[in-house]
Design a protein around this motif. Structure first.
Motif, PDB file in Angstrom:
ATOM      1  N   PHE A 180      51.006  74.362  68.632  1.00 26.55           N
ATOM      2  CA  PHE A 180      51.564  75.310  69.208  1.00 26.55           C
ATOM      3  C   PHE A 180      51.113  75.194  70.656  1.00 26.55           C
ATOM      4  O   PHE A 180      50.007  74.825  71.146  1.00 26.55           O
ATOM      5  N   SER A 181      51.817  75.572  71.692  1.00 27.58           N
ATOM      6  CA  SER A 181      51.464  75.574  73.150  1.00 27.58           C
ATOM      7  C   SER A 181      50.705  76.748  73.200  1.00 27.58           C
ATOM      8  O   SER A 181      50.358  77.755  72.678  1.00 27.58           O
ATOM      9  N   VAL A 182      49.982  76.595  74.417  1.00 31.48           N
ATOM     10  CA  VAL A 182      48.989  77.962  74.778  1.00 31.48           C
ATOM     11  C   VAL A 182      49.845  79.163  74.996  1.00 31.48           C
ATOM     12  O   VAL A 182      49.260  80.387  74.714  1.00 31.48           O
ATOM     13  N   SER A 183      51.101  78.979  75.572  1.00 27.03           N
ATOM     14  CA  SER A 183      51.871  80.331  75.946  1.00 27.03           C
ATOM     15  C   SER A 183      52.253  80.808  74.612  1.00 27.03           C
ATOM     16  O   SER A 183      52.141  82.095  74.580  1.00 27.03           O
ATOM     17  N   THR A 184      52.431  80.167  73.490  1.00 29.47           N
ATOM     18  CA  THR A 184      52.719  80.707  72.205  1.00 29.47           C
ATOM     19  C   THR A 184      51.644  81.390  71.725  1.00 29.47           C
ATOM     20  O   THR A 184      51.648  82.726  71.186  1.00 29.47           O
TER      21      THR A 184
END
Length: 106
Positions: free
Chosen positions: A65-69
């Protein structure tokens, strides 16, 4: 204030009107709601941050998962509990104010 443009710094405050609001009780309600919100936010971050950290270190799929998620998964409970607890505290205070007003009006 003196000097050029000094009149621009003077703010004229309107006279306090008898608006039927008990401003002292209203201020207490806001203080209660703020305190409840901060407690809820602390709970939200105390639960969500460790869970996301554990998931990151133990789940290979979660690491994708991305850092934003991941950031969203941490901060959403923080803000959610803040607003939920604040609103519940304001509603409880409004109910107490209404009961007080009904009791005084008799």
């Amino acid at each position: 204030p003196e000097g050029p443009g000094a009149s621009d710094l003077v703010t004229v405050m309107p006279a306090r009107q008898n608006d039927g609001i008990d401003h002292a009780r209203k201020s207490l309600c806001v203080d209660e709601a703020s305190t409840a919100g901060v407690k809820g936010a602390a709970f939200g971050i105390a639960v969500s941050a460790p869970l996301v950290a554990v998931a990151h270190y133990t789940s290979p799929m979660f690491r994708m998962f991305s850092v934003s998620t991941k950031t969203g998964l941490v901060v959403m409970p923080f803000f959610g509990f803040f607003f939920l607890n604040s609103e519940l505290a304001m509603n409880a205070c409004a109910q107490r104010r209404k009961q007080f007003a009904d009791g005084v009006g008799r």
